[in-house]
Design an enzyme around this catalytic site. Structure first.
Site, PDB file in Angstrom:
ATOM      1  N   HIS A 136       0.807  -1.291   0.105  1.00  0.00           N
ATOM      2  CA  HIS A 136       0.065   0.186  -0.044  1.00  0.00           C
ATOM      3  C   HIS A 136       0.944   1.138  -0.018  1.00  0.00           C
ATOM      4  O   HIS A 136       2.297   1.094   0.183  1.00  0.00           O
ATOM      5  CB  HIS A 136      -0.820  -0.149   1.206  1.00  0.00           C
ATOM      6  CG  HIS A 136      -0.306   0.252   2.566  1.00  0.00           C
ATOM      7  ND1 HIS A 136       0.466  -0.868   3.311  1.00  0.00           N
ATOM      8  CD2 HIS A 136       0.026   1.337   3.193  1.00  0.00           C
ATOM      9  CE1 HIS A 136       1.228  -0.261   4.336  1.00  0.00           C
ATOM     10  NE2 HIS A 136       0.862   0.926   4.233  1.00  0.00           N
ATOM     11  N   HIS A 186       5.591   6.431  -1.054  1.00  0.00           N
ATOM     12  CA  HIS A 186       6.390   5.334  -1.195  1.00  0.00           C
ATOM     13  C   HIS A 186       5.379   4.034  -0.990  1.00  0.00           C
ATOM     14  O   HIS A 186       4.657   3.993  -0.196  1.00  0.00           O
ATOM     15  CB  HIS A 186       7.736   5.448  -0.404  1.00  0.00           C
ATOM     16  CG  HIS A 186       7.368   5.227   1.077  1.00  0.00           C
ATOM     17  ND1 HIS A 186       7.078   6.306   1.937  1.00  0.00           N
ATOM     18  CD2 HIS A 186       7.399   4.107   1.916  1.00  0.00           C
ATOM     19  CE1 HIS A 186       6.879   5.795   3.120  1.00  0.00           C
ATOM     20  NE2 HIS A 186       7.019   4.552   3.336  1.00  0.00           N
TER      21      HIS A 186
END
Length: 186
Positions: A49, A131
């Protein structure tokens, strides 16, 4: 409004807002990662995620307020393009965008501002760096290009992190749509 899950014994839930990684991209990323022999402990496929805001341990009674707060965040949908391999913090190897979409920055900022306005102090006050973590506890740093992994981001969610005998798991508690992007003028 989403239903409130049963609180854990302590009444505290470890929570974060995030963008889910679609199954087809998750599979492609994990297949690529397996061929790279990246150092560190791989993040399980189901846990990939992109975190927007980490809330840490919060009382389960706060969930209805978090659901209301998330409904006030209005942002356009966008395409997320991850093509850069990078090391962040202590031992995290991640995929990052070369260029952060304006709508992604806007979404993270609006969420964090709404949380702050509601009196929530985030445990991580660092600047938002988008990220997707690939491995943890990597003993070395990596930087470079990666293949392009891209997908349309049409919603964001609130997730609970919990541990059991099999490890760490993330469960989506609720999600909210992003509005369709405005077409470019002709």
């Amino acid at each position: 409004m989403p239903s409130v899950p049963e609180p854990q014994d302590t009444g505290l839930l470890r929570l974060f807002f995030a963008l889910p990684c679609p199954p087809e991209q998750t599979a492609a990323i994990c297949q690529w990662r397996a061929g790279q022999a990246l150092p560190g402990r791989p993040v399980p496929e189901a846990n990939l995620h992109l975190t927007l805001a980490f809330l840490g341990a919060q009382p389960a009674s706060l969930l209805p307020e978090l659901y209301r707060l998330a409904q006030t965040v209005h942002c356009p949908a966008f395409e997320l393009r991850l093509e850069h391999l990078d090391s962040l913090g202590h031992g995290f190897i991640c995929l990052r965008p070369s260029r952060t979409p304006v709508a992604l920055d806007q979404l993270a900022t609006l969420l964090r501002e709404a949380l702050f306005e509601h009196g929530l102090v985030l445990p991580d006050s660092r600047t938002f760096v988008p990220h997707l973590t690939l491995t943890r506890q990597a003993p070395q740093h990596l930087h470079g290009q990666a293949p392009l992994f891209a997908w349309p981001v049409t919603h964001f969610g609130l997730y609970q992190s919990y541990n059991d005998a099999e490890g760490v798991h993330y469960r989506e508690l609720a999600s909210w749509p992003l509005r369709p992007p405005t077409p470019a003028p002709i």
